[in-house]
Design an enzyme around this catalytic site. Structure first.
Site, PDB file in Angstrom:
ATOM      1  N   TYR B  78       0.857  -1.175   0.000  1.00  0.00           N
ATOM      2  CA  TYR B  78       0.000   0.000   0.000  1.00  0.00           C
ATOM      3  C   TYR B  78       0.907   1.244   0.000  1.00  0.00           C
ATOM      4  O   TYR B  78       1.760   1.411   0.889  1.00  0.00           O
ATOM      5  CB  TYR B  78      -0.885  -0.023   1.247  1.00  0.00           C
ATOM      6  N   MET B  80       1.521   4.695   0.906  1.00  0.00           N
ATOM      7  CA  MET B  80       0.926   5.666   1.821  1.00  0.00           C
ATOM      8  C   MET B  80       1.085   7.083   1.277  1.00  0.00           C
ATOM      9  O   MET B  80       0.138   7.855   1.245  1.00  0.00           O
ATOM     10  CB  MET B  80       1.580   5.575   3.206  1.00  0.00           C
ATOM     11  N   HIS B 116      -4.789   5.172  -2.356  1.00  0.00           N
ATOM     12  CA  HIS B 116      -5.983   5.994  -2.423  1.00  0.00           C
ATOM     13  C   HIS B 116      -5.653   7.317  -3.062  1.00  0.00           C
ATOM     14  O   HIS B 116      -4.585   7.870  -2.834  1.00  0.00           O
ATOM     15  CB  HIS B 116      -6.546   6.257  -1.025  1.00  0.00           C
ATOM     16  N   ASN B 121      -8.363  14.512  -8.249  1.00  0.00           N
ATOM     17  CA  ASN B 121      -6.922  14.711  -8.469  1.00  0.00           C
ATOM     18  C   ASN B 121      -6.502  14.050  -9.778  1.00  0.00           C
ATOM     19  O   ASN B 121      -5.884  12.985  -9.803  1.00  0.00           O
ATOM     20  CB  ASN B 121      -6.156  14.137  -7.272  1.00  0.00           C
ATOM     21  N   GLU B 122      -6.867  14.731 -10.880  1.00  0.00           N
ATOM     22  CA  GLU B 122      -6.669  14.095 -12.188  1.00  0.00           C
ATOM     23  C   GLU B 122      -5.210  13.893 -12.535  1.00  0.00           C
ATOM     24  O   GLU B 122      -4.835  12.893 -13.136  1.00  0.00           O
ATOM     25  CB  GLU B 122      -7.342  14.940 -13.259  1.00  0.00           C
TER      26      GLU B 122
END
Lengths: 900, 165
Positions: B78, B80, B116, B121-122
């Site tokens: 993941y 962060m 995530h 937030n393109e």
């Protein structure tokens, strides 16, 4: 040795000696006891047993046994020798020399004792004795190289270099032509270089050069050979050859400043003061331009011209010098340039230049006139340089805004925080300075330098406990800050001592200052091993240099600081002795009975705890010592807080010890004689105080402190009653005779002298303050006049063209001194308060004056930040959140985040 | 100088001794203060958390957490945080950091990397898509105090682990 014993015991005795040499002390002890069982009075055995015990940390038994041994056998050179060794191990060299001499009376040709004696003589600088002993050794064993060399060095040290040369040549005469064998080429080469340096010292320059060239093939250190050759060539005036050789040396190391200096001397372009004519500057310029083409990678060749160039040429050269270093990111750039700020006008040029670079990079990411894009870090390094530049010019406000911008740009560069800390320190906010130094430290916990810098800032801010904890992070585990002492970490001890002194903890302050003094004694001690080692290894040039260094040792700045600190402590101790027990009782009587009881209980408890702790310590050290004789037991410091140091009978005579060292080793420091004045005035030693005054006048008659001492002295002398005793009369007649020679007082009253001093230095705050202080001393009725006089002084803008920017003249530390003068000496609290308010304007970052931007003010930015960060961290203790996105020029990169 | 203006970018691990560098970066890059668990996870991930240096200046970082997949010894990674200081963007530093982690995943046979990202937030979404990430899930109200509060889960499945060598 052991001659009087039967064969079995004689063998045992040999075993003791051998065990001692091989450090098998237990074995030696056993053998000694075996002999003593049969011959309890055998002197040499008793002595050897003592010597062995000495190595097992059983000092008192050792002395007893050795003395007993000597008593039983006064005619034994062994007993005397052992006694000498014992003294030597305790650094009692004078006693040791006496013992050796006694031993030699009995056995005059004992090589071992002679050798030991010669070492002590070298250590004690008993140079005539050293020459004698060395001569004896050579006579006894002329086939030992070391004896020839030792004899020669002894003469050299005894200021007879030409004799030393003769001895070396005689020694060479004993050698075969094909000497040296391969394994001794280095030593032999060193010997030759030493001899040539002796010839140079005797000014036999031609001979030295001839000898050097003749022996070239035998000299291994080729660089030392060339450096020696060029030094001789220049001294002989063979400048062309010298020039050629310097160029060769430069091609070997084009960053050695001494080679450049030598080259300049050879071509007639060197001035000690650097004040070159226009023509000379042009010549130097073209010389360095050619050299720069040859040595492309040298930074010295680019840096040196900045020292002599002026005006536009300086500007151009500085520009070329600075640009690549900013691109590369060289944190030390400012300190590299900082000496230029002392040259008139250069600070202004640099400012203009760097500002232009900054502007251009900000606008276009390019240097003016260039097409290449600079890396993003260039802007940050430029801001970094500017911050230090403004700091140097005393413009702290701008300096801080530049460094803050740099931190905003790249918050991960440690140097930025260090510099911010330094600026704050200069601006007078020591607490904030310590906080930022700590921030720098946290960014690299493995960096000892930033750690040390942080510790120093903490000590400057009087955060001693915190400083200690921080310093200990880099000492060996377990033994905490004793380890700093063992590592002779003197900057720490000095800074810590100063801090304790400021806080009035004289015991701890003294403890630290005296620790530094101890280090110097240890350093003197440390040379001992080299007397034999260097002769053996033939590193003679370095050895003699080291001895000369040792002779100057106590003139080192750290020693000066420590001694001055200790003297100040003792003076303060004399002026306000620690409260005696009767005072405490008085305090007690003012308390209520119940409070008294509590207090007594507390005291009793504390005493008990202390006693227990002490007992424990003793137990510890005792058990440690007895268990394994050899194991080194850390002695427990019986006085960790320096309380015992405060109990000296006569603080002033303690101080005198250190003063004498200062007078001997730092005779040209104003501080030495100021302290001397303070000390001898208190001791009522009028003539010695007068001597201090004369020294002050010699060093700097215009210094405010010199003036103060001079007038105070004659004022005090004038107020004493007419002399009665013979010695008083004598003192009076000396002063009478001397006074006319003091130009300041010539045909003037003290008032007049004070006035004319002021007349000369009208515009200087510190001179005005001295004038006012003296005015008050001469006539206390004119105190308000004195105060008014200080308050009316004006703080002008400094003249331009120097290192400083457009700032006001007064320095923070001077203003603090004046504040103290107003508040204590002149004792006018209202005036002191007015002064404080006024100075808070001049020094907004000063914590002393509680300036509005300092950490002492609740509204300062520093305290705002502190509060914010506290709030924030509590906010975020758990939750989940969010994100941020950031884009960049065209491409993207970014961010994101998440919850935890 | 002149021509050879490329500055080398190097990666270094995060340790106790330089943890503050990562903290300073996060403080500058993200509007959140991370708690201790974040830093513990980062330290524990070993090679999966890296600082990026632009000629000796620390300018960016990738911080990952290694998670055990449900029911099995397999790990997934993941991410962060990944970020580069504003003045140093556009130099390929983020790419280098992400590639480092992706390479490591294939070396270690970790088949899944995810993260995530806020739905608006393109730039970030496009950036990750270039590396083969896909939107695999949308979580409503993921964030508490920013709008929009929703986020996407971006996932990249790497080598199908034929685990045993």
């Amino acid at each position: 040795m052991g001659a009087s014993l039967p064969p079995k015991e004689a063998n045992l005795f040999k075993l003791i000696v051998k065990s001692y040499e091989t450090k098998q002390y237990k074995k030696g002890l056993k053998a000694a006891d075996a002999i003593l069982k049969k011959f309890p009075d055998h002197g040499e055995t008793l002595s050897m047993k003592g010597l062995t015990l000495n190595c097992m940390d059983r000092k008192s038994e050792a002395y007893e046994l050795v003395r007993q041994g000597l008593k039983s056998d006064l005619k034994s050179h062994v007993c005397w020798h052992v006694y000498g060794l014992l003294y030597r191990s305790d650094r009692e060299y004078r006693e040791a020399i006496k013992c050796y001499r006694n031993a030699l009376k009995i056995d005059p040709d004992n090589i071992e004792i002679l050798r030991d004696l010669s070492l002590l003589q070298a250590q004690m600088r008993d140079l005539t004795g050293f020459v004698e002993t060395r001569q004896q050794l050579l006579t006894l064993k002329p086939n030992h190289r070391m004896n020839w060399i030792g004899f020669s060095v002894a003469h050299h040290l005894n200021s007879n270099a030409s004799k030393a040369v003769e001895i070396l040549e005689a020694y060479e005469g004993t050698l075969e032509d094909d000497y040296p064998p391969d394994n001794e080429r280095c030593e032999h080469g060193e010997m030759l270089l030493y001899k040539i340096s002796l010839l140079e010292e005797c000014r036999f320059l031609e001979r030295a050069l001839e000898e050097l060239r003749k022996k070239e093939s035998k000299i291994v250190d080729k660089l030392a050979f060339k450096e020696q050759e060029v030094s001789l060539l220049v001294k002989l005036g063979h400048l062309e050859e010298g020039e050629a050789l310097y160029r060769t040396l430069l091609s070997m190391n084009p960053d050695n400043y001494r080679y450049y200096e030598g080259l300049q001397k050879c071509v007639g372009l060197y001035l000690e003061d650097g004040q070159y004519s226009h023509e000379q500057i042009d010549q130097l310029d073209s010389l360095y331009k050619t050299l720069a083409l040859q040595y492309k990678w040298s930074s010295a060749v680019k840096r040196i011209p900045l020292d002599f160039l002026q005006g536009d040429k300086f500007r151009e050269a500085a520009d070329n010098y600075i640009r690549p270093l900013l691109t590369k990111g060289v944190p030390s750039l400012f300190s590299d340039l900082s000496s230029l700020y002392n040259h008139p006008g250069k600070a202004d040029i640099l400012e203009q230049l760097i500002l232009e670079l900054e502007h251009s990079i900000r606008m276009s990411c390019q240097y003016p006139g260039r097409v290449e894009k600079e890396p993003p870090s260039t802007l940050m390094w430029t801001l970094f340089l500017l911050a230090q530049h403004y700091d140097r010019r005393g413009q702290y406000e701008i300096a801080l805004s530049k460094i803050d911008e740099a931190i905003e740009h790249t918050p991960t560069v440690i140097d930025l925080y260090s510099v911010k800390s330094r600026i704050l320190k200069h601006a007078g906010d020591l607490v904030a300075a310590a906080a930022f130094a700590d921030e720098a430290r946290c960014m690299d916990l493995a960096d000892r330098y930033v750690n040390s810098e942080c510790v120093k800032r903490m000590l400057q801010a009087d955060q001693v406990t915190l400083a200690e904890k921080t310093a200990v992070l880099f000492t060996k585990d377990g033994d905490q800050h004793n380890n700093l002492h063992d590592m002779q970490c003197m900057w720490y001890e000095l800074a810590s001592g100063e801090s304790y002194f400021r806080q009035g903890d004289l015991g701890r302050a003294l403890k630290k200052f005296l620790a530094v003094e101890k280090h110097y004694a240890d350093i003197t001690e440390d040379q001992f091993d080299f007397h034999s080692y260097c002769l053996r290894k033939m590193t003679l040039r370095t050895y003699v240099e080291m001895l000369k260094f040792q002779d100057q040792l106590h003139s080192h700045a750290y020693f000066h600081k420590a001694a001055a600190g200790a003297i100040r402590c003792y003076i303060k101790l004399h002026d306000s002795p620690p409260k005696s027990t009767t005072d405490e009782d008085e305090n007690m009587s003012k308390l209520l009975p119940s409070q008294k009881k509590k207090m007594r209980q507390k005291q009793r408890k504390a005493e008990r705890a202390k006693k227990e702790a002490e007992e424990k310590n003793e137990e510890l050290s005792a058990s440690g010592a007895s268990k394994s004789g050899k194991r080194h037991v850390k002695p427990v410091d019986p006085d960790p807080n320096g309380e015992k140091l405060l109990q000296v009978e006569d603080p002033l005579s303690e101080a005198t010890k250190y003063l004498k060292l200062l007078q001997k080793n730092s005779p040209d420091s104003l501080e030495t004689h100021l302290l001397s004045f303070e000390l001898y005035t208190r001791k009522q030693k009028i003539l010695l105080a007068f001597q201090a005054v004369k020294q002050l006048l010699r060093l700097d008659a215009e210094h405010p402190d010199s003036h103060r001492c001079l007038i105070k002295f004659f004022h005090k002398v004038g107020s004493i009653n007419a002399p009665v005793t013979d010695s008083e009369k004598l003192i009076w007649s000396v002063l009478e005779a001397e006074r006319p020679y003091i130009s300041q007082l010539h045909e003037k009253s003290l008032f007049e002298a004070n006035n004319s001093f002021l007349e000369k230095h009208k515009d200087s705050l510190m001179h005005q303050a001295a004038f006012a202080e003296i005015l008050n001393i001469l006539d206390s009725d004119r105190k308000s006049e004195a105060v008014k006089f200080i308050e009316e002084s004006t703080n002008n803008i400094v003249p331009r063209n120097g290192a400083l920017g457009p700032i006001r003249e007064w320095k923070l530390k001077d203003c603090i001194a004046v504040h103290k003068l107003l508040g204590t000496v002149l004792a006018d609290q209202d005036a002191a308060l007015r002064w404080k308010v006024r100075c808070a304007e001049y020094f907004p970052y000063s914590t002393y004056f509680e300036g509005s931007h300092s950490s002492a003010s609740p509204n300062s930015v520093f305290n705002q930040l502190r509060k914010n960060s506290e709030n924030e961290s509590s906010n975020h203790s758990g939750g989940s959140q969010n994100v941020s996105s950031i884009k960049s020029n065209g491409k993207l990169e970014a961010f994101k985040d998440l919850n935890i | 100088m002149g021509a050879g203006r490329e500055v080398s970018i190097s990666l270094d691990g995060v340790r106790d001794k330089n943890l503050m560098q990562l903290k300073k970066l996060n403080l500058a890059l993200f509007p959140v203060r991370y708690n201790d668990k974040y830093y513990d996870d980062a330290l524990a991930s070993g090679e999966f958390t890296k600082l990026a240096y632009f000629s000796d200046i620390c300018v960016g970082a990738i911080a990952c957490r290694l998670e055990k997949k449900e029911g099995g010894g397999q790990f997934r990674v993941y991410i962060m945080t990944l970020g580069v200081l504003a003045p140093y963007r556009g130099l390929g530093i983020g790419t280098k950091l992400l590639n480092h982690v992706l390479d490591l995943c294939s070396k270690e046979n970790f088949s899944e990397v995810y993260l995530h990202v806020q739905t608006n937030n393109e730039d970030a979404i496009n950036f990750y898509k270039k590396f083969g990430f896909e939107i695999t899930e949308t979580i409503q109200n993921y964030y508490t105090n920013i709008t929009p509060p929703d986020c996407y889960v971006l996932t990249k499945y790497t080598v199908q682990s034929t685990s045993k060598k």
